[in-house]
Design a protein around this motif. Structure first.
Motif, PDB file in Angstrom:
ATOM      1  N   SER A  55      -4.116   3.115   2.580  1.00 27.31           N
ATOM      2  CA  SER A  55      -3.590   2.041   1.738  1.00 27.31           C
ATOM      3  C   SER A  55      -2.184   2.356   1.251  1.00 27.31           C
ATOM      4  O   SER A  55      -1.338   1.468   1.125  1.00 27.31           O
ATOM      5  N   GLU A  74      -2.423  -2.016   4.858  1.00 27.39           N
ATOM      6  CA  GLU A  74      -1.356  -1.418   4.047  1.00 27.39           C
ATOM      7  C   GLU A  74      -1.325  -2.119   2.699  1.00 27.39           C
ATOM      8  O   GLU A  74      -1.289  -3.351   2.622  1.00 27.39           O
ATOM      9  N   GLY A  75      -1.365  -1.334   1.637  1.00 27.18           N
ATOM     10  CA  GLY A  75      -1.472  -1.908   0.306  1.00 27.18           C
ATOM     11  C   GLY A  75      -0.219  -2.628  -0.149  1.00 27.18           C
ATOM     12  O   GLY A  75       0.904  -2.231   0.177  1.00 27.18           O
ATOM     13  N   CYS A 134      -8.491  -0.627   7.119  1.00 25.88           N
ATOM     14  CA  CYS A 134      -7.715  -0.480   5.879  1.00 25.88           C
ATOM     15  C   CYS A 134      -6.349  -1.128   6.054  1.00 25.88           C
ATOM     16  O   CYS A 134      -5.605  -0.786   6.981  1.00 25.88           O
ATOM     17  N   PRO A 182      -8.278  -1.349  -3.075  1.00 21.41           N
ATOM     18  CA  PRO A 182      -7.505  -1.568  -1.842  1.00 21.41           C
ATOM     19  C   PRO A 182      -7.966  -2.797  -1.081  1.00 21.41           C
ATOM     20  O   PRO A 182      -9.053  -3.339  -1.329  1.00 21.41           O
ATOM     21  N   GLY A 201      -1.600   1.548   6.712  1.00 25.87           N
ATOM     22  CA  GLY A 201      -2.908   1.041   7.112  1.00 25.87           C
ATOM     23  C   GLY A 201      -3.479   1.808   8.293  1.00 25.87           C
ATOM     24  O   GLY A 201      -2.829   2.699   8.852  1.00 25.87           O
ATOM     25  N   TYR A 258      -1.826   3.600  -4.712  1.00 24.96           N
ATOM     26  CA  TYR A 258      -3.274   3.589  -4.902  1.00 24.96           C
ATOM     27  C   TYR A 258      -3.687   5.004  -5.291  1.00 24.96           C
ATOM     28  O   TYR A 258      -3.280   5.974  -4.646  1.00 24.96           O
TER      29      TYR A 258
END
Length: 421
Positions: free
Chosen positions: A36, A98-99, A96, A77, A40, A104
């Motif tokens: 995150s 990319e935040g 997952c 996330p 990703g 995070y």
């Protein structure tokens, strides 16, 4: 997710975008947190240490463990859980994303993805680089709580800036300050504004300045002169340029007949010196309080160094073609005075100017400190004077004769020096 897609992921193995786990364990949350905070990736549960599909039990208790792991990450996330089969064995794939709300954090720690591993950020430099890479923090945009306006404000420096930036004086000073984005959300002056317009910027920030040192020879053994320039950034820049112009060799060319002034030509093009110093001021890491900008003059070169290497946003093979401003406010203020042009053009312009002057290509070091080395024209006279071996008068005259005429022959040297062939 199709079996063909899973097969491709397995063939790729673990890398910056793929992580395999045999089962859900306590490290799972760290991996999701790292993906995150990075770009990703896929976390596949049910793959053993040999990258063989072993499958995973898939029931409510497993789903509960998975949810508990993810709930430990703050903020929550963005991910997608995919329950699928491969070769008739159950797999759990966590896609997952990319935040968008980095960083995070899990249990007070930040994890990021480096290659095939997830790494916990420990040092201040690592954390700072992470925030800078995420474009979340710039030193020059932080507020200076101790700066008092107008008591600490330099009216003369500001007026000079207004003149050079060609800003109309019909607008009030307060409005210009707002238009230039010099204030934080709490109406405090930003750090970059303090460096530009404070009476004494060094009162608020230590190690702000440019140190110019002249050495004898090609190493740092003998110092001939040493000057430290502080004050506002424009004064630092102008003083450093004047110092170099005074210490370097200058030749003169007559532009034309009549009353036209002669043209001064520095041994290293002035545009190269200006670009190099502006780059050092704009791109130095001001978080690094233990060092300042250095300009070191040797017989054969000039080294201009600033704290902070190549920014994480630029890869080594992209250097010179892309640019990222470490200090956006400082850069924009210099740009308003037309002392810098478009982002990304400085390094190519330095290289082109050195080539046009028939000088060696500049060299760049980008680790830790950013250093540009500008090689001076070779002076045979200085070289002869600094030789550690003793030469006779005739030997020196022979070398000087060859330096003045690269195509000289024995007979000409003999006649010029007054000795036999």
């Amino acid at each position: 997710m199709t079996e063909d897609k899973i097969k491709i992921l397995l063939q790729q193995g673990e890398n910056s975008k793929n992580e395999f786990k045999k089962r859900i364990n306590k490290e799972l949350a760290n991996e999701i947190c790292a993906f995150s905070n990075s770009s990703g990736g896929f976390l596949i549960i049910g793959i053993d240490d040999n990258n063989e599909v072993c499958g995973v039990e898939n029931d409510n208790s497993i789903r509960s463990k998975l949810e508990n792991s993810i709930s430990a990450i703050n903020p929550r996330p963005d991910f997608e859980i995919i329950e699928t089969k491969f070769n008739d064995k159950d797999l759990i794939i966590i896609d997952c994303k990319e935040g968008k709300n980095k960083p995070y954090i899990i249990s007070g720690s930040i994890f990021v993805r480096y290659g095939a591993n997830s790494q916990k950020l420990i040092s201040a430099d690592e954390i700072r680089s992470f925030f800078q890479e995420g474009n979340q923090i710039h030193w020059d945009l932080t507020e200076c709580k101790d700066f008092k306006y107008p008591n600490d404000f330099n009216e003369t420096v500001f007026s000079n800036f207004i003149l050079q930036a060609n800003i109309t004086e019909a607008i009030s000073q307060n409005q210009i300050i707002k238009n230039l984005d010099l204030l934080s959300d709490t109406e405090k002056f930003k750090a970059g504004a303090v460096l530009f317009f404070a009476n004494k910027p060094e009162k608020f920030y230590s190690n702000i300045g440019i140190r110019c040192v002249l050495f004898k020879g090609t190493n740092k053994r003998y110092i001939l002169d040493d000057k430290l320039f502080t004050g506002d950034l424009l004064s630092q820049y102008e003083n450093a340029i004047d110092y170099l112009k005074f210490k370097l060799e200058t030749r003169y060319e007559i532009e034309s007949q009549g009353s036209m002034p002669r043209k001064e030509i520095l041994e290293i093009p002035e545009i190269v010196l200006k670009e190099s110093i502006i780059n050092a001021i704009c791109h130095r890491d001001y978080f690094a309080t233990g060092a300042i900008i250095h300009i070191e003059i040797f017989d054969n070169r000039i080294d201009i160094s600033n704290p902070g290497g190549l920014v994480p946003q630029i890869k080594k093979d992209e250097f010179g073609t892309k640019s990222y401003s470490r200090n956006t406010l400082i850069f924009s203020l210099f740009q308003r005075m037309r002392l810098v042009e478009k982002v990304g053009t400085g390094i190519p312009r330095i290289k082109a100017s050195m080539k046009s002057a028939n000088l060696f290509d500049p060299e760049f070091k980008t680790e830790g400190f950013f250093t540009i080395t500008l090689y001076r024209p070779i002076s045979v006279v200085k070289w002869l004077n600094n030789l550690e071996i003793e030469l006779s008068k005739n030997q020196k005259n022979i070398i000087l004769a060859m330096d003045n005429n690269k195509n000289i022959i024995y007979e000409e040297i003999s006649e010029k020096i007054g000795i036999g062939k």
